[in-house]
Design a protein around this motif. Structure first.
Motif, short mmCIF file in Angstrom:
data_model
loop_
_atom_site.label_atom_id
_atom_site.label_comp_id
_atom_site.label_asym_id
_atom_site.label_seq_id
_atom_site.Cartn_x
_atom_site.Cartn_y
_atom_site.Cartn_z
N ASP A 30 0.74 -1.20 0.12
CA ASP A 30 -0.17 -0.01 0.09
C ASP A 30 0.69 1.28 0.05
OD1 ASP A 30 -1.52 2.32 1.67
OD2 ASP A 30 -2.97 1.10 0.98
N SER A 31 0.51 2.24 -0.66
CA SER A 31 1.37 3.45 -0.69
C SER A 31 1.56 4.18 0.49
CB SER A 31 0.79 4.29 -1.75
OG SER A 31 -0.52 4.73 -1.20
N SER A 32 0.98 3.90 1.43
CA SER A 32 0.98 4.53 2.95
C SER A 32 2.03 3.89 3.58
CB SER A 32 -0.27 4.40 3.69
OG SER A 32 -0.33 3.10 3.90
N LEU A 33 2.62 3.02 3.17
CA LEU A 33 3.89 2.26 3.75
C LEU A 33 5.42 2.54 3.04
CD1 LEU A 33 2.39 -1.17 4.16
CD2 LEU A 33 2.62 0.33 6.00
N SER A 34 6.14 2.98 3.97
CA SER A 34 7.32 3.42 3.46
C SER A 34 8.32 2.15 3.37
CB SER A 34 7.96 4.36 4.29
OG SER A 34 9.52 4.72 4.19
N GLY A 35 8.99 1.72 2.28
CA GLY A 35 9.54 0.69 2.06
C GLY A 35 9.20 -0.13 0.85
N SER A 36 9.85 -1.30 0.64
CA SER A 36 9.49 -2.00 -0.38
C SER A 36 9.31 -3.50 -0.10
CB SER A 36 10.59 -1.91 -1.65
OG SER A 36 11.75 -2.54 -1.11
N ILE A 37 8.73 -4.33 -1.05
CA ILE A 37 8.64 -5.72 -0.99
C ILE A 37 9.27 -6.36 -2.17
CG2 ILE A 37 6.26 -5.75 -2.17
CD1 ILE A 37 5.29 -8.13 0.13
N THR A 38 9.96 -7.40 -1.87
CA THR A 38 10.67 -8.03 -2.73
C THR A 38 10.33 -9.40 -2.59
OG1 THR A 38 12.70 -8.61 -1.28
CG2 THR A 38 12.82 -6.70 -2.55
N TYR A 39 10.47 -10.28 -3.81
CA TYR A 39 9.83 -11.50 -4.13
C TYR A 39 10.79 -12.17 -5.06
CZ TYR A 39 6.80 -8.82 -6.94
OH TYR A 39 6.29 -7.69 -7.88
N GLN A 40 10.63 -13.61 -5.12
CA GLN A 40 11.42 -14.39 -6.00
C GLN A 40 10.65 -15.72 -6.21
OE1 GLN A 40 14.60 -16.51 -4.29
NE2 GLN A 40 15.94 -16.05 -6.02
N ALA A 41 10.30 -15.99 -7.61
CA ALA A 41 9.71 -17.17 -7.85
C ALA A 41 10.58 -18.36 -8.27
CB ALA A 41 8.72 -17.14 -8.93
N HIS A 42 10.23 -19.68 -8.12
CA HIS A 42 10.82 -20.74 -8.67
C HIS A 42 9.71 -21.31 -9.66
CE1 HIS A 42 12.19 -24.98 -9.15
NE2 HIS A 42 13.44 -24.60 -8.57
N VAL A 43 10.50 -21.45 -10.84
CA VAL A 43 9.39 -21.58 -12.00
C VAL A 43 9.96 -23.10 -12.57
CG1 VAL A 43 8.70 -20.75 -14.26
CG2 VAL A 43 9.15 -18.95 -12.44
N GLN A 44 8.80 -23.66 -13.15
CA GLN A 44 9.15 -25.03 -13.76
C GLN A 44 10.36 -24.89 -14.81
OE1 GLN A 44 5.51 -25.86 -15.91
NE2 GLN A 44 6.41 -27.66 -17.14
N ASN A 45 11.02 -25.57 -15.06
CA ASN A 45 12.30 -25.81 -16.23
C ASN A 45 13.04 -24.46 -15.97
OD1 ASN A 45 11.05 -28.07 -16.86
ND2 ASN A 45 9.85 -26.90 -18.62
N VAL A 46 12.74 -23.50 -14.91
CA VAL A 46 13.64 -22.19 -15.29
C VAL A 46 14.57 -22.28 -13.65
CG1 VAL A 46 13.79 -19.92 -14.98
CG2 VAL A 46 12.11 -21.11 -16.40
N GLY A 47 13.94 -22.69 -12.58
CA GLY A 47 14.37 -22.69 -11.42
C GLY A 47 14.27 -21.30 -10.68
N TRP A 48 15.05 -20.95 -9.78
CA TRP A 48 14.84 -19.66 -8.83
C TRP A 48 15.10 -18.44 -9.82
CZ3 TRP A 48 12.20 -19.34 -4.81
CH2 TRP A 48 11.98 -20.41 -3.85
N GLN A 49 14.25 -17.68 -9.91
CA GLN A 49 14.40 -16.43 -10.86
C GLN A 49 15.10 -15.35 -9.97
OE1 GLN A 49 10.45 -15.48 -12.20
NE2 GLN A 49 11.04 -16.23 -14.27
N ALA A 50 15.59 -14.12 -10.38
CA ALA A 50 16.09 -13.12 -9.64
C ALA A 50 14.96 -12.52 -8.77
CB ALA A 50 16.81 -12.39 -10.78
N TRP A 51 15.32 -11.87 -7.80
CA TRP A 51 14.54 -11.14 -6.90
C TRP A 51 14.02 -9.78 -7.63
CZ3 TRP A 51 12.95 -12.33 -2.04
CH2 TRP A 51 13.79 -13.36 -1.25
N VAL A 52 12.73 -9.74 -7.35
CA VAL A 52 12.11 -8.51 -8.16
C VAL A 52 11.14 -7.67 -6.79
CG1 VAL A 52 11.90 -9.18 -10.34
CG2 VAL A 52 10.06 -9.65 -8.79
N SER A 53 10.78 -6.56 -7.37
CA SER A 53 10.10 -5.90 -6.27
C SER A 53 8.97 -4.81 -6.75
CB SER A 53 11.17 -4.86 -5.55
OG SER A 53 11.79 -4.07 -6.53
N ASP A 54 8.04 -4.50 -5.58
CA ASP A 54 7.41 -3.58 -5.95
C ASP A 54 6.23 -3.47 -7.50
OD1 ASP A 54 8.10 -2.65 -3.42
OD2 ASP A 54 9.52 -1.50 -4.22
#
Length: 189
Positions: free
Chosen positions: A44-68
């Protein structure tokens, strides 16, 4: 969060923030055998900071972290999400914890986990079908209980040991599992 689902597309269009899933709502589907393929998460735009996340995808493995609000996973490639990690950064991380759990093919809802730990499965060929996320103040009584069954990993290696006075033990299939005994003075035969 907004989830891209097999045969559905984006459940909530990324361009419409009001249509995104809110705290505690389910993104994805249950009981329909549809894979989650991609995810976008933002605070939510009222919060200061960011959220990062990373997916493990079929035939790809762990992708790079992305955010916001960036895409993690894929669209248009028919590849399943298998596991996720989600973490908070900046001021929001000092005040809040992020909790999440995955609904996994053939397993159902796994336990809650939090703050960068993995949820889902790797090495089993199972799709994430749905997700739930909760943002809670640190120390809140409303925080869910986390458990040891939030993430299942299978490396493709199994081991079974025949132990003195015990016989054959059940196969250990996940990374880090012990085959044999410790502290009992029994030999593997």
């Amino acid at each position: 969060r907004s989830v891209h689902v097999q045969n559905v597309g984006w459940q909530a269009p990324p361009s419409n923030p009001k249509a995104w899933c809110s705290d505690g709502e389910t993104g994805g589907t249950t009981g329909k055998s549809l894979r989650a393929e991609g995810i976008r998460i933002k605070l939510d735009s009222s919060l200061s900071g960011s959220i990062t996340y990373q997916a493990h995808v079929q035939n790809v493995g762990w992708q790079a972290w992305v955010s916001d609000g960036e895409l993690s996973g894929t669209t248009g490639k028919a590849l399943r999400l298998e596991a996720l990690r989600i973490a908070l950064q900046g001021d929001v991380a000092n005040r809040y914890s992020i909790y999440y759990r995955a609904h996994v093919q053939d397993y159902g809802w796994l336990d809650w986990t939090s703050n960068g730990d993995a949820a889902g499965s790797v090495g089993l060929g199972k799709r994430i079908e749905a997700l739930q996320l909760l943002l809670r103040l640190k120390g809140s009584n409303e925080s869910p209980t986390t458990g040891g069954n939030a993430y299942i990993e299978h490396s493709g290696i199994s081991i079974s040991s025949h132990v003195q006075n015990v016989g054959w033990q059940r196969s250990a299939t996940a990374n880090g599992q012990t085959s044999g005994t410790t502290g009992k003075g029994l030999r593997i035969e």
